[in-house]
Structures are given as structure tokens and as C-alpha cells.
Enzyme design. Structure first.
Site, PDB file in Angstrom:
ATOM      1  N   VAL A 117      17.137-130.147  48.265  1.00 13.49           N
ATOM      2  CA  VAL A 117      16.725-131.255  47.422  1.00 13.49           C
ATOM      3  C   VAL A 117      15.383-131.733  47.949  1.00 13.49           C
ATOM      4  O   VAL A 117      15.039-131.487  49.111  1.00 13.49           O
ATOM      5  CB  VAL A 117      17.791-132.390  47.488  1.00 13.49           C
ATOM      6  CG1 VAL A 117      18.011-132.861  48.925  1.00 13.49           C
ATOM      7  CG2 VAL A 117      17.428-133.569  46.604  1.00 13.49           C
ATOM      8  N   VAL A 265      11.234-119.344  46.905  1.00 12.33           N
ATOM      9  CA  VAL A 265      10.280-118.363  47.405  1.00 12.33           C
ATOM     10  C   VAL A 265      11.055-117.126  47.840  1.00 12.33           C
ATOM     11  O   VAL A 265      12.028-117.213  48.597  1.00 12.33           O
ATOM     12  CB  VAL A 265       9.462-118.945  48.577  1.00 12.33           C
ATOM     13  CG1 VAL A 265       8.664-117.846  49.282  1.00 12.33           C
ATOM     14  CG2 VAL A 265       8.533-120.037  48.062  1.00 12.33           C
ATOM     15  N   HIS A 536      22.110-129.971  63.440  1.00 15.09           N
ATOM     16  CA  HIS A 536      20.789-130.100  64.043  1.00 15.09           C
ATOM     17  C   HIS A 536      20.223-128.742  64.459  1.00 15.09           C
ATOM     18  O   HIS A 536      19.824-128.560  65.610  1.00 15.09           O
ATOM     19  CB  HIS A 536      20.850-131.010  65.270  1.00 15.09           C
ATOM     20  CG  HIS A 536      21.243-132.421  64.971  1.00 15.09           C
ATOM     21  ND1 HIS A 536      21.716-133.292  65.948  1.00 15.09           N
ATOM     22  CD2 HIS A 536      21.247-133.127  63.810  1.00 15.09           C
ATOM     23  CE1 HIS A 536      21.989-134.463  65.391  1.00 15.09           C
ATOM     24  NE2 HIS A 536      21.712-134.391  64.093  1.00 15.09           N
ATOM     25  N   HIS A 580      18.899-136.860  67.458  1.00 19.01           N
ATOM     26  CA  HIS A 580      18.982-136.405  66.071  1.00 19.01           C
ATOM     27  C   HIS A 580      17.539-136.088  65.683  1.00 19.01           C
ATOM     28  O   HIS A 580      16.666-136.963  65.752  1.00 19.01           O
ATOM     29  CB  HIS A 580      19.592-137.490  65.193  1.00 19.01           C
ATOM     30  CG  HIS A 580      21.016-137.809  65.554  1.00 19.01           C
ATOM     31  ND1 HIS A 580      22.064-137.607  64.688  1.00 19.01           N
ATOM     32  CD2 HIS A 580      21.559-138.281  66.707  1.00 19.01           C
ATOM     33  CE1 HIS A 580      23.193-137.947  65.285  1.00 19.01           C
ATOM     34  NE2 HIS A 580      22.909-138.366  66.518  1.00 19.01           N
ATOM     35  N   PRO A 581      17.235-134.860  65.278  1.00 22.84           N
ATOM     36  CA  PRO A 581      15.848-134.379  65.371  1.00 22.84           C
ATOM     37  C   PRO A 581      14.883-134.815  64.284  1.00 22.84           C
ATOM     38  O   PRO A 581      13.710-134.483  64.363  1.00 22.84           O
ATOM     39  CB  PRO A 581      16.028-132.852  65.336  1.00 22.84           C
ATOM     40  CG  PRO A 581      17.306-132.629  64.603  1.00 22.84           C
ATOM     41  CD  PRO A 581      18.195-133.788  64.969  1.00 22.84           C
ATOM     42  N   GLN A 582      15.311-135.574  63.266  1.00 28.05           N
ATOM     43  CA  GLN A 582      14.371-135.830  62.185  1.00 28.05           C
ATOM     44  C   GLN A 582      13.130-136.589  62.642  1.00 28.05           C
ATOM     45  O   GLN A 582      12.017-136.312  62.172  1.00 28.05           O
ATOM     46  CB  GLN A 582      15.057-136.549  61.020  1.00 28.05           C
ATOM     47  CG  GLN A 582      15.476-137.978  61.259  1.00 28.05           C
ATOM     48  CD  GLN A 582      15.757-138.720  59.952  1.00 28.05           C
ATOM     49  OE1 GLN A 582      15.196-138.419  58.895  1.00 28.05           O
ATOM     50  NE2 GLN A 582      16.655-139.692  60.013  1.00 28.05           N
TER      51      GLN A 582
END
EC number: 1.1.99.29
Length: 602
Positions: A117, A265, A536, A580-582
């Protein structure tokens, strides 16, 4: 393979004349077959890149996203914070991946949600905003040979990204965070919890009575995360703040940006060569397995931001990877880079639950349709209340094993340094699990326990030569003796936490599933049965020094032995981040945008 000529298609289609919006749903709506930059993936990093590059009105940017829009039918579940649990898996917002059988999980295959999304996984994750330790970034600088990735150099980019806002309930946040380490003028909205719970005081009191093991940390986003503190979330004004809402929405208002959604892609195409290095600035894409293939060309660069699963998959489909593995699928090898898809790491976690002496947990809300409807009505009217809050809890804790731990003596320390955690606890006001069914009645307290410094490495491999087939995903969860023993120590620490005096009249007894998780072997059996991914994944396109023969990208994130191709997403991390990697991915993308601008400065 034959391509449908975009120029011909555009000439034939009335859409080329009538469509002026930048959000496109068909290749027929594309304004050109050539752009300056083509960004593959409108996820956490890709939206940042699209926004920053398009700040120059002379630069033309195309973003190609496989997933749907982050608005429209059913999008409430990704916009309303409390409904995050409904965002994945098995929804139109998810790739709906499944892992291969996991040896460390007693042979179970587990769901492996990733956002499909606009906004990618930043649109479907649990919104934790945790930057990681200064050690993580300093180790990234050492591994890459580029001091620009160090904590000191990356912190300005972190602050540039963030816009910290007051919580939904407007309460006084003094003593809950340190304003000096936050940004207040960026794009990404962050905030503190805006709805109190009955466990808040008990959590903070535990940091007082057991302060040696569970110290209070005013702000774990200062670069020193160890301890228990108030959770910060990517929420603002009562709604989720994703890379789509924070960065892409602004970019969509510019005439020099096109965003093509619901389009996958299929591979990158060589457009020339420089010496022995191929130039890969052509992008092939399609909207279905049997549908026509289209092609666009990037005049300056292709930026792969398809995530830790999609990026290595596209690289391998394009002939970049391990030659033997590519030949087995009859994919011609253009560049032999055996680390593509290898070295994968992830955070395994397990949920521990206790029966609680409390009728005000989230369980009551979920069990009472009238209360749930009333909470939703309040949210619809004011964007406040429990629906505006992160349901994953108001506090979080990061911890290290003791310096004299037998585990560290036997295996060494896998973290980046003394500020980095070995494990994490998330404190939940209710029953929480990805692998267990919530009981229909009762009230509960949960602690989610994660091993955030695992040593296991897994992989992403092609199952077929089609982009429309999911790859083979093996995060190797709990795949080493160290990881299993680390999770055991973390679970025992959580049990000591709830045994503290603030919980004496609150905890009744362990939930039935964990009754036997009282010994090392019992905990290992419990984890093998119920542990899963905390979602993650990193390290499938790892960074290394320019001179290193290993790795996938160099310190500037350019793919090795290739021209015109760069990777900007979580896959470049050479190790899993103790967070938390964001937030770390946003930081990587912000600096990468400046690197790209500098590389093409006129």
C-alpha cells in the site's frame, strides 16, 4: 520480451489528455516514458525519496508501487490507530507472505506481513517510533566506512524528519519525554500516549522498586534507549502518520511527480554499460502476471525502495545475485553479487499473558460491542479517546543482559555497544498475541518479549522467475542457541517484572498457555509453539565498504558493480537495529536523498 510502446499507448488513450492528477492507476496515464528518477516502491523510504527529489521543480520523478492507495474503501483500519490490528495479515494492504518452515519454531511457517500500500509497512505497522541507539548508527558508519552514517551525523536528519505534537488528550507531558532531542518542524508526526490505562502507574512504580533491573528512561530516543519509558508513536492529531501521509501527499501536489499504483516492477533492464559495469536504468513493469509489460527509463537513477523482501527479489529477477541460484531458474546473470537476499535478520518475539484483576482493560472494550461503538463515535466526533491511541501500550522497555552473563561469555556480544539492548518488553493493557486466540471473556495483562540482538541469519530466495510469485522467505527465527537462550532470559526478566510489588493485587495468575513456562526448557517449548516475527526484516542487501568484495551496496547505497542503481530501504542495514526500525529507515532515506542530489548536482 516485447514491450507495448508507452508513446503509442499514450497517443491512443484519452486518459493522457484528461488525467491531470499525479496518482495513476494505469500505465496508460503516464505522461512520459522517461523520467529523471524512477523510485521503485512507495514505502517508508520511497515516499521520502520522492518528496525530497521533487523539491526541485526541474526534476521529474516517477514512483511505481505494487500496492493500493492508502485511502478509499476499508482504509480506516490503517488510519485509525486503535484498529491497527486489523490492517494485516490477510487484507488488501498486505503482501500476505508466509515464511518457509522455521526450525527454531518447531517447524512452523508463520505469517510475514509487509505493507502492500502507499506508505508500505509504515501504513500498517504498530506505529512505534524508536530510533535505536547511538551504537547502532556508529556501527553502521564503521561497517560502511562512511562517518556520515554515524549517530552524530545522522541526528540532524532524524530531527529534520520529525514533527512532535501534543498527545490526543492534551495532557501535560513534562517528565514523559525530552523535548531537546526531538524535531518540531518536520513531516512525520509523532506523539506520546493520549489515553491513560490502569497499568501506567504500575509500570512506572516498578521502575522505582526494581530500578536496578528496570530503570526509568526519560526519553529512549536520545540515543541511549536502555530502561523503561513512555512510548512514542507515529501518530498525530489522532491519526496514523505514515510516509504516505507525511511525505507522499505533499509530493503528489507537484506537477513533476507521477505515482503509479497497483503496478508491479518485474525487472530492471540494462540501458548501456560503463566499462564492464552494466547501466541498469530501465524499469519493466506490469499489472498482472499475463498482462502486457511496459518500460520506462530513468535518465539519472533508479532507486530501489521495495523493502527487505521486494528489493532483493527485484535484483535477482534482474540478474543481480548469486550466479548459481540464478542459473537454476534460467535467469541470465548480469552481476554476480552473492550477498543479494542473504544475511536476513529479524526480531523474534513471544507474548506472555497473565489474568488481571481489572475490568478496564482493552479486553472489555473488545468484548462489549456497545462500548466499542461508543469509543468509535467519540473518535469520529473529536479524534480523541482510546481509538486515537496506540493499542500496543503506553510504555516500552529496552534491556541488556548483565555484563557477567554466561551467554555473553560463551557467545560474545552481538550488539553495537553498551547503549544497545539485547531484548525488549512491550507492556499491553489486555490480551495480545499474533499466534494465540484471545479468550472470549476475562481481562488480561500482556508483556511482549522480543530478542532484538539475534545472531541468526536467514535469506530471501526466488521461488520462480516470475515477479508475481512470492519469494522463499526464511528469517531463521530463533535459529541459533544464543537467540533461544536470549529469549529465555528475556522471558524470565518479564516474570520478575510482574512479580514486583506494584502488581501484587493486579496479577491473578499466568494465562493457561504459559503455566509451564517456568523453567528454561519450558520457556523454550512455549517459544517454539507461540513465538513469531515482530515484522522487522533487514539486511538482505547489506552495505559494506567500497573496497569490500562482500555486500550489495557501497557507503553511498549504490549497488556494487552496477551503474545507475541505488538501494534505499531497510535491506541495506548490515545488522538488525535494536529498535522498531521505521525511524532508522526514515533517517537513512533523508540522508540518501541528499546523497542523490549531490551526485547529480548541475
Amino acid at each position: 520480451m516485447a514491450f507495448m510502446k508507452l508513446s503509442k499507448l499514450l497517443a491512443l488513450s484519452f486518459l493522457s489528455k484528461e488525467i491531470s492528477a499525479s496518482l495513476l492507476t494505469s500505465p496508460a496515464q503516464l505522461k512520459s516514458a522517461e523520467y529523471d528518477f524512477v523510485v521503485v516502491g512507495a514505502g517508508t523510504a520511497g515516499c521520502v525519496i520522492a518528496n525530497r527529489l521533487s523539491e526541485d521543480p526541474q526534476v521529474r520523478v516517477l514512483v511505481i508501487e505494487a500496492g493500493r492507495s492508502n485511502t478509499g474503501d476499508g482504509a480506516d483500519v490503517i488510519q485509525i490507530p486503535f484498529l491497527v490490528g486489523d490492517a494485516t495479515p490477510s487484507t488488501s494492504f498486505d503482501w500476505n507472505y508466509t515464511t518457509v518452515p522455521q526450525q527454531g519454531l518447531a517447524g512452523r511457517s508463520v505469517a510475514f506481513p509487509r505493507g502492500r500500500v502507499l506508505g508500505g509497512s509504515s501504513s500498517v505497522n504498530f506505529m512505534y517510533y524508536t530510533r535505536g541507539s547511538s551504537d547502532d548508527f556508529d556501527r553502521l558508519a564503521r561497517v560502511s566506512g562512511d562517518d556520515g552514517w554515524s549517530w552524530k551525523k545522522i541526528l540532524p536528519y532524524i530531527l529534520k524528519t520529525e514533527k512532535h505534537l501534543p498527545p490526543a488528550d492534551g495532557h501535560n507531558t513534562t517528565g514523559q519525554f525530552n523535548p531537546a532531542v526531538h524535531g518540531f518542524n518536520g513531516h512525520l508526526l509523532t506523539t506520546l500516549p493520549g489515553f491513560p490505562s490502569d497499568i501506567d502507574d504500575r509500570v512506572t512504580k516498578t521502575t522505582e522498586v526494581l530500578k536496578d533491573e528496570f530503570p526509568f528512561n526519560l526519553d529512549m530516543n536520545s540515543g541511549t534507549p536502555l530502561g523503561v519509558g513512555w512510548l512514542q508513536s507515529t501518530i498525530g492529531n489522532g491519526a496514523r502518520s505514515s510516509s504516505a501521509t507525511a511525505f507522499l501527499t505533499e509530493a503528489l501536489g507537484r506537477p513533476n511527480v507521477d505515482v503509479l499504483i497497483e503496478t508491479q516492477v518485474t525487472r530492471l533492464i540494462q540501458t548501456g554499460h560503463t566499462g564492464s559495469a552494466p547501466i541498469l536504468q530501465g524499469v519493466e513493469f506490469a499489472q498482472s502476471r499475463s498482462g502486457p509489460r511496459f518500460k520506462v527509463t530513468a535518465q539519472k537513477e533508479v532507486i530501489l525502495s521495495a523493502g527487505s523482501i521486494g528489493t532483493p527479489q527485484i535484483l535477482m529477477l534482474s540478474g543481480i545475485g548469486d550466479q548459481k541460484e540464478l542459473e537454476a531458474l534460467k535467469i541470465p546473470t548480469s552481476v554476480h553479487l552473492p550477498d543479494v537476499g542473504k544475511n536476513m535478520q529479524d526480531h523474534p518475539f513471544v507474548a506472555m499473558q497473565w489474568i488481571a484483576n481489572d475490568n478496564q482493560t482493552q479486553d472489555t472494550l473488545n468484548q462489549r460491542p456497545d462500548l466499542f461503538a461508543a469509543a468509535q463515535k467519540e473518535y469520529d466526533a473529536t479524534h480523541t479517546g482510546i481509538f486515537a491511541n496506540n493499542p500496543a501500550g503506553n510504555h516500552i522497555g529496552w534491556f541488556r543482559l548483565p555484563d557477567d552473563s554466561p551467554l555473553l561469555k560463551q557467545f560474545g556480544d552481538p550488539t553495537g555497544g553498551p547503549h544497545s539492548p539485547h531484548f525488549e518488553m512491550m507492556y499491553e493493557n489486555g490480551f495480545f498475541s499474533f499466534t494465540q486466540t484471545a479468550p472470549p471473556t476475562g481481562n488480561f495483562f500482556s508483556i511482549l518479549v522480543a530478542a532484538v540482538a539475534p545472531t541468526a541469519r536467514g535469506s530471501v530466495k526466488l521461488a520462480t522467475s516470475s515477479a508475481f510469485d512470492h519469494p522463499l522467505i526464511d528469517p531463521n527465527l530463533l535459529g541459533t542457541e544464543f537467540d533461544q537462550s536470549l529469549l529465555v532470559e528475556a522471558v524470565k526478566s518479564s516474570q520478575r517484572f510482574v512479580a514486583a510489588s506494584p502488581w501484587k493485587d493486579y496479577i491473578i495468575k499466568p494465562f493457561v498457555d504459559s503455566v509451564n513456562a517456568t523453567t528454561d526448557e519450558g520457556i523454550k517449548e512455549y517459544a517454539a509453539k507461540f513465538a513469531t516475527t515482530i515484522r522487522h526484516p533487514v539486511s538482505t542487501s547489506i552495505i559494506s565498504k567500497e573496497s569490500d568484495k562482500t555486500g550489495v551496496v557501497g557507503p553511498q547505497l549504490l549497488v556494487k558493480n552496477v551503474k545507475g542503481l541505488r538501494v534505499v530501504d531497510a535491506s541495506i542495514w548490515p545488522f538488525v537495529v535494536g529498535a522498531h526500525p521505521q525511524a532508522a529507515v526514515y533517517a537513512i532515506a533523508e540522508r540518501a536523498a541528499d546523497l542523490i542530489k549531490a551526485a547529480h548536482k548541475k
